[in-house]
Design a protein around this motif. Structure first.
Motif, PDB file in Angstrom:
ATOM      1  N   CYS A 205      -3.393   5.529   3.510  1.00  0.00           N
ATOM      2  CA  CYS A 205      -3.818   4.140   3.720  1.00  0.00           C
ATOM      3  C   CYS A 205      -5.332   4.019   3.616  1.00  0.00           C
ATOM      4  CB  CYS A 205      -3.322   3.674   5.084  1.00  0.00           C
ATOM      5  SG  CYS A 205      -3.851   2.005   5.553  1.00  0.00           S
TER       6      CYS A 205
ATOM      7  N   ASP B 142       0.839  -1.195   0.000  1.00  0.00           N
ATOM      8  CA  ASP B 142       0.000   0.000   0.000  1.00  0.00           C
ATOM      9  C   ASP B 142       0.884   1.258   0.000  1.00  0.00           C
ATOM     10  OD1 ASP B 142       0.818   0.671   2.585  1.00  0.00           O
ATOM     11  OD2 ASP B 142      -1.145   0.460   3.491  1.00  0.00           O
TER      12      ASP B 142
ATOM     13  N   ARG C 255      -2.836   4.088  13.347  1.00  0.00           N
ATOM     14  CA  ARG C 255      -1.723   4.986  13.028  1.00  0.00           C
ATOM     15  C   ARG C 255      -0.559   4.692  13.961  1.00  0.00           C
ATOM     16  NH1 ARG C 255       0.501   9.947  14.516  1.00  0.00           N
ATOM     17  NH2 ARG C 255      -1.011  10.264  16.210  1.00  0.00           N
TER      18      ARG C 255
ATOM     19  N   THR D  63       0.220   1.787  10.162  1.00  0.00           N
ATOM     20  CA  THR D  63       0.774   2.678   9.147  1.00  0.00           C
ATOM     21  C   THR D  63       1.147   4.030   9.730  1.00  0.00           C
ATOM     22  OG1 THR D  63       0.340   3.725   6.991  1.00  0.00           O
ATOM     23  CG2 THR D  63      -1.531   3.498   8.505  1.00  0.00           C
TER      24      THR D  63
ATOM     25  N   GLU E  87       1.098   6.565   7.597  1.00  0.00           N
ATOM     26  CA  GLU E  87       0.404   7.434   6.651  1.00  0.00           C
ATOM     27  C   GLU E  87      -1.083   7.056   6.595  1.00  0.00           C
ATOM     28  OE1 GLU E  87       2.398   7.916   2.882  1.00  0.00           O
ATOM     29  OE2 GLU E  87       4.320   7.363   3.769  1.00  0.00           O
TER      30      GLU E  87
ATOM     31  N   PRO F   4       5.882  -0.258   8.252  1.00  0.00           N
ATOM     32  CA  PRO F   4       4.439  -0.517   8.325  1.00  0.00           C
ATOM     33  C   PRO F   4       4.161  -1.989   8.053  1.00  0.00           C
ATOM     34  CG  PRO F   4       4.878   1.466   7.074  1.00  0.00           C
ATOM     35  CD  PRO F   4       6.201   0.802   7.280  1.00  0.00           C
TER      36      PRO F   4
ATOM     37  N   VAL G  80      -4.007  -2.923   9.923  1.00  0.00           N
ATOM     38  CA  VAL G  80      -2.908  -2.301   9.191  1.00  0.00           C
ATOM     39  C   VAL G  80      -2.282  -1.251  10.096  1.00  0.00           C
ATOM     40  CG1 VAL G  80      -2.216  -1.060   7.113  1.00  0.00           C
ATOM     41  CG2 VAL G  80      -4.191  -2.606   7.034  1.00  0.00           C
TER      42      VAL G  80
ATOM     43  N   ALA H 181       2.856  -1.039   3.749  1.00  0.00           N
ATOM     44  CA  ALA H 181       2.437  -2.333   4.272  1.00  0.00           C
ATOM     45  C   ALA H 181       2.234  -3.330   3.122  1.00  0.00           C
ATOM     46  CB  ALA H 181       1.143  -2.199   5.073  1.00  0.00           C
TER      47      ALA H 181
ATOM     48  N   GLY I 142       1.560   3.407   2.094  1.00  0.00           N
ATOM     49  CA  GLY I 142       2.321   3.614   3.322  1.00  0.00           C
ATOM     50  C   GLY I 142       3.432   2.609   3.527  1.00  0.00           C
TER      51      GLY I 142
ATOM     52  N   ARG J  16      -7.382  -0.266  11.079  1.00  0.00           N
ATOM     53  CA  ARG J  16      -6.211   0.518  10.697  1.00  0.00           C
ATOM     54  C   ARG J  16      -5.764   1.360  11.879  1.00  0.00           C
ATOM     55  NH1 ARG J  16      -5.594   5.459  11.521  1.00  0.00           N
ATOM     56  NH2 ARG J  16      -7.236   6.256  10.160  1.00  0.00           N
TER      57      ARG J  16
END
Length: 266
Positions: free
Chosen positions: A151, A111, A188, A145, A147, A199, A143, A115, A113, A186
């Motif tokens: 994402c 992705d 951060r 990340t 970003e 990530p 996820v 991952a 970011g 998700r």
């Protein structure tokens, strides 16, 4: 188990330099048994919980003997079309869609970011056979990340997720839904995460007793990264196995606290 809707997490596997050590570790911690290694497919070895396929382990291909990590695959009706959407939305296709015999078609991607994840177009292999509540089964994934905005835009565009933001000032956490079912989280990554940690997607496996699973993992050389901690979803902990692959365990039967409030941001 029937083929899952597009974008549903449907399979997980990991590469290990020492395959037998990985089998011994996860066999003890998660109660997995293992099928015969398939030499035709690089000694790909499926793991089972009570006779149902839940994941796979495989030796690395030449030149890929790096850090072990779990890879989560998302269901796709057309892997080539999904790969095109990944590119169109700022992702990177690391391995073009490749047919794996009669089992299905896979590709690997990253992705925006950073991952890494997989895409799986099912053939005879439809993915996870065990329900999330079964000990040893895949249960959940998030996820991680640095970003989050990129994402979020990426996953909602590629897989058509609806998004809900958790109302918690302490963390930036989002939930992705398909057909009303929450399928992915998700988180951060804050400055609390080591800058050298890339990530990643963290996968959760169900266990009957979180503390017991942690004790087994640590005794076998695993590292406890976080927890155990109670939550409204279950008691969970984050671990790394002896070869460095991160994963989490969760006891769904031990819950505490109220479910968090969310805001629809789709």
């Amino acid at each position: 188990m029937a083929v899952q809707p597009e974008g549903t997490p449907c399979w997980a596997d990991a590469m290990f330099v020492d395959l037998e050590a990985a089998k011994n570790f996860y066999g003890d911690v998660l109660g997995w048994t293992f099928g015969e290694s398939s030499s035709e497919y690089g000694n790909y070895t499926q793991a089972y919980a009570d006779g149902r396929a839940v994941a796979a382990v495989v030796p690395p291909m030449p030149g890929q003997e790096g850090h072990s990590q779990w890879c989560l695959y998302f269901a796709s009706a057309d892997a080539a079309a999904t790969a095109a959407r990944i590119r169109e939305n700022g992702g990177e296709v690391l391995m073009e869609p490749m047919q794996v015999g009669e089992f299905g078609t896979m590709c690997l991607a990253r992705d925006p970011g950073g991952a890494v994840f997989g895409v799986w177009q099912a053939g005879t292999h439809e993915g996870f056979e065990a329900p999330p509540q079964q000990p040893g089964a895949y249960c959940w994934a998030e996820v991680f990340t640095r970003e989050p905005r990129a994402c979020d835009a990426f996953f909602t565009s590629v897989f058509g997720y609806r998004a809900k933001q958790m109302q918690d000032d302490a963390i930036d956490f989002r939930l992705f839904e398909l057909d009303g079912n929450t399928v992915l989280g998700r988180m951060r990554m804050t400055e609390d995460f080591p800058p050298e940690l890339p990530p990643y997607i963290n996968v959760y496996f169900t266990v009957p007793d979180c503390d017991d699973a942690v004790a087994r993992a640590v005794k076998l050389g695993g590292v406890l990264r976080f927890g155990p901690m109670d939550s409204p979803f279950g008691r969970f902990a984050a671990l790394s196995d002896p070869q460095g692959a991160g994963f989490s365990v969760i006891d769904l039967t031990t819950t505490a606290g109220e479910m968090p409030q969310t805001t629809d941001v789709s």
